[in-house]
Enzyme design. Structure first.
Site, mmCIF file in Angstrom:
data_model
loop_
_atom_site.group_PDB
_atom_site.id
_atom_site.type_symbol
_atom_site.label_atom_id
_atom_site.label_comp_id
_atom_site.label_asym_id
_atom_site.label_seq_id
_atom_site.Cartn_x
_atom_site.Cartn_y
_atom_site.Cartn_z
ATOM 1 N N ASN A 66 0.226 -1.523 0.281
ATOM 2 C CA ASN A 66 -0.301 -0.161 0.186
ATOM 3 C C ASN A 66 1.074 1.553 0.322
ATOM 4 O O ASN A 66 0.334 1.935 -0.843
ATOM 5 C CB ASN A 66 -0.869 0.172 0.944
ATOM 6 N N TYR A 67 2.135 1.318 0.681
ATOM 7 C CA TYR A 67 2.751 2.580 0.533
ATOM 8 C C TYR A 67 3.822 2.561 -1.798
ATOM 9 O O TYR A 67 4.882 1.688 -1.670
ATOM 10 C CB TYR A 67 3.849 2.643 0.925
#
Length: 301
Positions: free
Chosen positions: A247-248
């Site tokens: 998710n980063y």
């Protein structure tokens, strides 16, 4: 949809279709929980005390009771200083929290004045830096500020980063200037009780914390300094592969070119689960309709 497809959509990224509805299983929380925030502002050349504190945080943060969570956030401020913020939440009342912290992490110096008791939903306001007394209704009218471009990278830490390395890290952050932020999120607790193959997300037992490198800048040339900081951290984070958090999203670690380079970022995000994700993708979307720069590729026809 079948067991494999259901497994893949719970953490495998946007590669397997469009989800129109879902059900979630809620968990119980106490009526009263405690949020706390401890701030330390340190100028260059006076970092020994904060280095000792951060090193101790690394040692204990994944071994605290699983109903205590303490995030560490570091941001470069003006006058060559770094603000260290210890955000925490405890699923219980403050007097119990203080007793536990005094025994297991007294170095933080947590006091009653640092604590706010409230319902769980109200703590979402404090995590978003809203002042005490803000109405819960404000959660329905949030605006996303997209005026500041930023670059993000990530790492997983298994063993504590040495103090000498921390001291050098503070110097490099100050040199990068305002806009440089690091967020360290602890693991341990419930994470240790879930198999790394239970869902596509594999980073479970044995990890101390996750690092998010976050650099706000409108100057693309400055992004290179973040990459150099990331390279500096390489010996002190997970190895073979150097893991990353999906998710980063970080395109530096590889992009999907007809599946040719997917095993590189696939191993970093999913470890051994990547091969199963590829098999599921091949079965449910063989033409690769649902794709992006780092999506799961199907096997060649």
């Amino acid at each position: 949809m079948g067991e494999d497809h259901f497994w893949a959509i719970r953490g495998g990224g946007a590669s397997f279709g469009v989800i129109l509805s879902w059900k979630i299983k809620l968990v119980s929380v106490p009526e009263v929980v405690t949020f706390f925030l401890v701030k330390k502002l340190i100028k260059q050349g006076a970092t020994t005390s904060i280095t000792d504190l951060v090193y101790r945080w690394q040692q204990v943060v994944d071994t605290l009771p699983q109903d205590i969570f303490i995030r560490l956030e570091m941001s470069v401020e003006k006058n060559e200083s770094i603000q260290f913020q210890f955000f925490g939440q405890y699923l219980g009342q403050s007097y119990t929290l203080l007793s536990i912290m005094n025994q297991q992490f007294p170095e933080l110096g947590l006091q009653q004045k640092d604590c706010i008791e409230s319902s769980w939903i109200e703590t979402t306001l404090y995590w978003d830096n809203k002042p005490k007394g803000t109405s819960l209704g404000s959660l329905l009218y949030r605006m996303v500020n997209q005026s500041f471009p930023f670059k993000v990278k990530s790492d997983y830490v298994i063993t504590p980063i040495p103090k000498a390395v921390l001291e050098e890290l503070w110097k490099k952050m100050i040199k990068m200037g305002i806009g440089m932020i690091m967020q360290w999120n602890p693991y341990g607790g419930r994470m240790n009780q879930i198999s790394e193959s239970e869902t596509p997300f594999p980073h479970r037992s044995g990890y101390k914390f996750l690092i998010q490198y976050w650099y706000y800048t409108q100057d693309n040339s400055k992004v290179e300094s973040l990459r150099k900081l990331y390279d500096f951290m390489a010996p002190h984070v997970s190895q073979s592969p150097r893991e990353a958090f999906l998710n980063y999203r970080d395109l530096d670690i590889g992009t999907n070119q007809n599946g040719a380079n997917s095993s590189i970022f696939g191993a970093k995000y999913f470890k051994g689960n990547f091969e199963r994700l590829v098999r599921v993708k091949t079965k449910v979307d063989p033409d690769n309709f649902f794709r992006n720069e780092q999506s799961i590729p199907p096997l060649p026809k």
